[in-house]
Design a protein around this motif. Structure first.
Motif, PDB file in Angstrom:
ATOM      1  N   MET A 176       0.837  -1.197   0.000  1.00 54.85           N
ATOM      2  CA  MET A 176       0.000   0.000   0.000  1.00 54.85           C
ATOM      3  C   MET A 176       0.874   1.249   0.000  1.00 54.85           C
ATOM      4  SD  MET A 176      -1.520   0.095   3.905  1.00 54.85           S
ATOM      5  CE  MET A 176      -2.752   1.258   3.443  1.00 54.85           C
ATOM      6  N   LYS A 177       0.304   2.318  -0.508  1.00 60.26           N
ATOM      7  CA  LYS A 177       1.025   3.584  -0.598  1.00 60.26           C
ATOM      8  C   LYS A 177       0.577   4.509   0.532  1.00 60.26           C
ATOM      9  CE  LYS A 177       1.990   7.313  -3.887  1.00 60.26           C
ATOM     10  NZ  LYS A 177       1.714   7.778  -5.265  1.00 60.26           N
ATOM     11  N   LEU A 178       1.555   5.051   1.235  1.00 53.98           N
ATOM     12  CA  LEU A 178       1.298   6.028   2.286  1.00 53.98           C
ATOM     13  C   LEU A 178       2.053   7.301   1.918  1.00 53.98           C
ATOM     14  CD1 LEU A 178       1.951   3.657   5.289  1.00 53.98           C
ATOM     15  CD2 LEU A 178      -0.276   4.444   4.533  1.00 53.98           C
ATOM     16  N   GLU A 179       1.412   8.447   2.091  1.00 53.79           N
ATOM     17  CA  GLU A 179       2.041   9.725   1.785  1.00 53.79           C
ATOM     18  C   GLU A 179       2.219  10.508   3.083  1.00 53.79           C
ATOM     19  OE1 GLU A 179      -0.098  11.755  -1.343  1.00 53.79           O
ATOM     20  OE2 GLU A 179      -0.488   9.839  -2.345  1.00 53.79           O
ATOM     21  N   PHE A 180       3.429  11.047   3.269  1.00 56.13           N
ATOM     22  CA  PHE A 180       3.782  11.743   4.498  1.00 56.13           C
ATOM     23  C   PHE A 180       4.333  13.125   4.212  1.00 56.13           C
ATOM     24  CE2 PHE A 180       4.184   7.261   5.606  1.00 56.13           C
ATOM     25  CZ  PHE A 180       3.583   7.199   6.850  1.00 56.13           C
ATOM     26  N   GLN A 181       4.344  13.940   5.270  1.00 57.59           N
ATOM     27  CA  GLN A 181       4.999  15.237   5.233  1.00 57.59           C
ATOM     28  C   GLN A 181       5.948  15.299   6.422  1.00 57.59           C
ATOM     29  OE1 GLN A 181       2.991  19.059   4.229  1.00 57.59           O
ATOM     30  NE2 GLN A 181       3.213  19.432   6.426  1.00 57.59           N
ATOM     31  N   ARG A 182       7.164  15.724   6.161  1.00 52.82           N
ATOM     32  CA  ARG A 182       8.182  15.863   7.219  1.00 52.82           C
ATOM     33  C   ARG A 182       8.613  17.316   7.246  1.00 52.82           C
ATOM     34  NH1 ARG A 182      12.519  12.228   5.889  1.00 52.82           N
ATOM     35  NH2 ARG A 182      11.150  10.691   6.818  1.00 52.82           N
ATOM     36  N   CYS A 183       8.597  17.901   8.455  1.00 54.62           N
ATOM     37  CA  CYS A 183       9.021  19.293   8.620  1.00 54.62           C
ATOM     38  C   CYS A 183      10.256  19.329   9.501  1.00 54.62           C
ATOM     39  CB  CYS A 183       7.912  20.123   9.246  1.00 54.62           C
ATOM     40  SG  CYS A 183       6.448  20.257   8.201  1.00 54.62           S
ATOM     41  N   ASP A 184      11.177  20.214   9.128  1.00 60.42           N
ATOM     42  CA  ASP A 184      12.374  20.405   9.932  1.00 60.42           C
ATOM     43  C   ASP A 184      11.972  21.058  11.244  1.00 60.42           C
ATOM     44  OD1 ASP A 184      13.910  19.428   7.839  1.00 60.42           O
ATOM     45  OD2 ASP A 184      14.217  21.434   6.990  1.00 60.42           O
ATOM     46  N   VAL A 185      12.577  20.605  12.330  1.00 62.79           N
ATOM     47  CA  VAL A 185      12.315  21.192  13.638  1.00 62.79           C
ATOM     48  C   VAL A 185      13.233  22.395  13.789  1.00 62.79           C
ATOM     49  CG1 VAL A 185      12.355  20.800  16.124  1.00 62.79           C
ATOM     50  CG2 VAL A 185      11.692  18.958  14.581  1.00 62.79           C
ATOM     51  N   VAL A 186      12.641  23.548  14.106  1.00 62.51           N
ATOM     52  CA  VAL A 186      13.406  24.774  14.285  1.00 62.51           C
ATOM     53  C   VAL A 186      13.744  24.925  15.755  1.00 62.51           C
ATOM     54  CG1 VAL A 186      13.385  27.279  14.015  1.00 62.51           C
ATOM     55  CG2 VAL A 186      12.247  25.828  12.334  1.00 62.51           C
ATOM     56  N   ASP A 187      15.021  25.038  16.039  1.00 62.77           N
ATOM     57  CA  ASP A 187      15.482  25.232  17.414  1.00 62.77           C
ATOM     58  C   ASP A 187      15.469  26.732  17.706  1.00 62.77           C
ATOM     59  OD1 ASP A 187      16.588  25.165  19.891  1.00 62.77           O
ATOM     60  OD2 ASP A 187      18.554  24.376  19.263  1.00 62.77           O
ATOM     61  N   GLU A 188      14.467  27.178  18.452  1.00 65.62           N
ATOM     62  CA  GLU A 188      14.291  28.611  18.700  1.00 65.62           C
ATOM     63  C   GLU A 188      15.251  29.138  19.752  1.00 65.62           C
ATOM     64  OE1 GLU A 188      10.378  30.038  18.911  1.00 65.62           O
ATOM     65  OE2 GLU A 188       9.673  28.742  17.315  1.00 65.62           O
ATOM     66  N   THR A 189      15.951  28.268  20.498  1.00 62.87           N
ATOM     67  CA  THR A 189      16.903  28.750  21.505  1.00 62.87           C
ATOM     68  C   THR A 189      18.156  29.295  20.858  1.00 62.87           C
ATOM     69  OG1 THR A 189      17.878  26.541  21.701  1.00 62.87           O
ATOM     70  CG2 THR A 189      16.096  27.092  23.229  1.00 62.87           C
ATOM     71  N   ASN A 190      18.472  28.841  19.633  1.00 60.21           N
ATOM     72  CA  ASN A 190      19.657  29.322  18.933  1.00 60.21           C
ATOM     73  C   ASN A 190      19.322  30.362  17.860  1.00 60.21           C
ATOM     74  OD1 ASN A 190      21.274  27.592  20.406  1.00 60.21           O
ATOM     75  ND2 ASN A 190      21.087  25.929  18.903  1.00 60.21           N
ATOM     76  N   ALA A 191      18.059  30.694  17.711  1.00 60.68           N
ATOM     77  CA  ALA A 191      17.645  31.622  16.655  1.00 60.68           C
ATOM     78  C   ALA A 191      17.869  33.063  17.034  1.00 60.68           C
ATOM     79  CB  ALA A 191      16.178  31.396  16.315  1.00 60.68           C
TER      80      ALA A 191
END
Length: 175
Positions: A160-175
């Protein structure tokens, strides 16, 4: 922990061929009509990649979409977040999801393969479903139970086919 154990059991049950046959033949009447209207699906034969067909919404910055084709049992636990998104909560060591090398904990499920029957015939008082159609079932706006039911319609031996979305985690302590 209890909730996770509950969904582990449900995944095991859903991978059972007898359960899949039961789900395909038992449709609750009122809910089925509601779900049929909410079903945003396209034929599996129409092709296209995960990013082109995923959802009406654009890919957010810092995110990517991908599709994976695996067999059941899927080898992962799915959960919902506060916004109702379905995501990968855990990968089972040695399971199909881990073996794919693509799926990570935290990836959001956008769509899954599902099977619907578009007609039935009556043979001597026995209703037989026919016209099996493979569809792409979008998880957007659907309840967790509806998505699990869609996954359960897919027979275990088929990929079966599964479609996903992956987002980069932004580290706000170093921003």
């Amino acid at each position: 922990a209890v909730e996770r154990a509950r969904w582990r059991l449900i995944e095991e049950i859903m991978s059972c061929t007898a359960f899949n046959a039961l789900v395909r033949t038992t449709v609750p009447s009122g809910r089925a009509r509601r779900n049929r209207r909410a079903l945003r699906a396209s034929s599996a034969n129409e092709g296209g990649d995960a990013s082109a067909a995923a959802d009406e919404e654009p890919v957010p910055p810092g995110c990517s979409r991908y599709a994976v084709i695996i067999k059941k049992p899927l080898g992962m636990y799915l959960e919902t977040d506060k916004q109702g998104n379905i995501f990968v909560a855990e990968l089972i060591p040695g399971g199909a999801a881990e073996a794919s090398g693509l799926i990570n904990v935290g990836d959001r499920l956008l769509a899954t393969s599902a099977i619907v029957f578009n007609s039935s015939m009556d043979y001597g008082g026995v209703s037989v479903k026919k016209g099996e159609e493979q569809i792409r079932f979008s998880t957007r706006g659907e309840s967790f139970d509806t998505v699990m039911a869609a996954i359960s319609t897919w027979p275990a031996p088929r990929k079966m086919k599964l479609e996903f979305q992956r987002c980069d985690v932004v580290d706000e302590t170093n921003a």
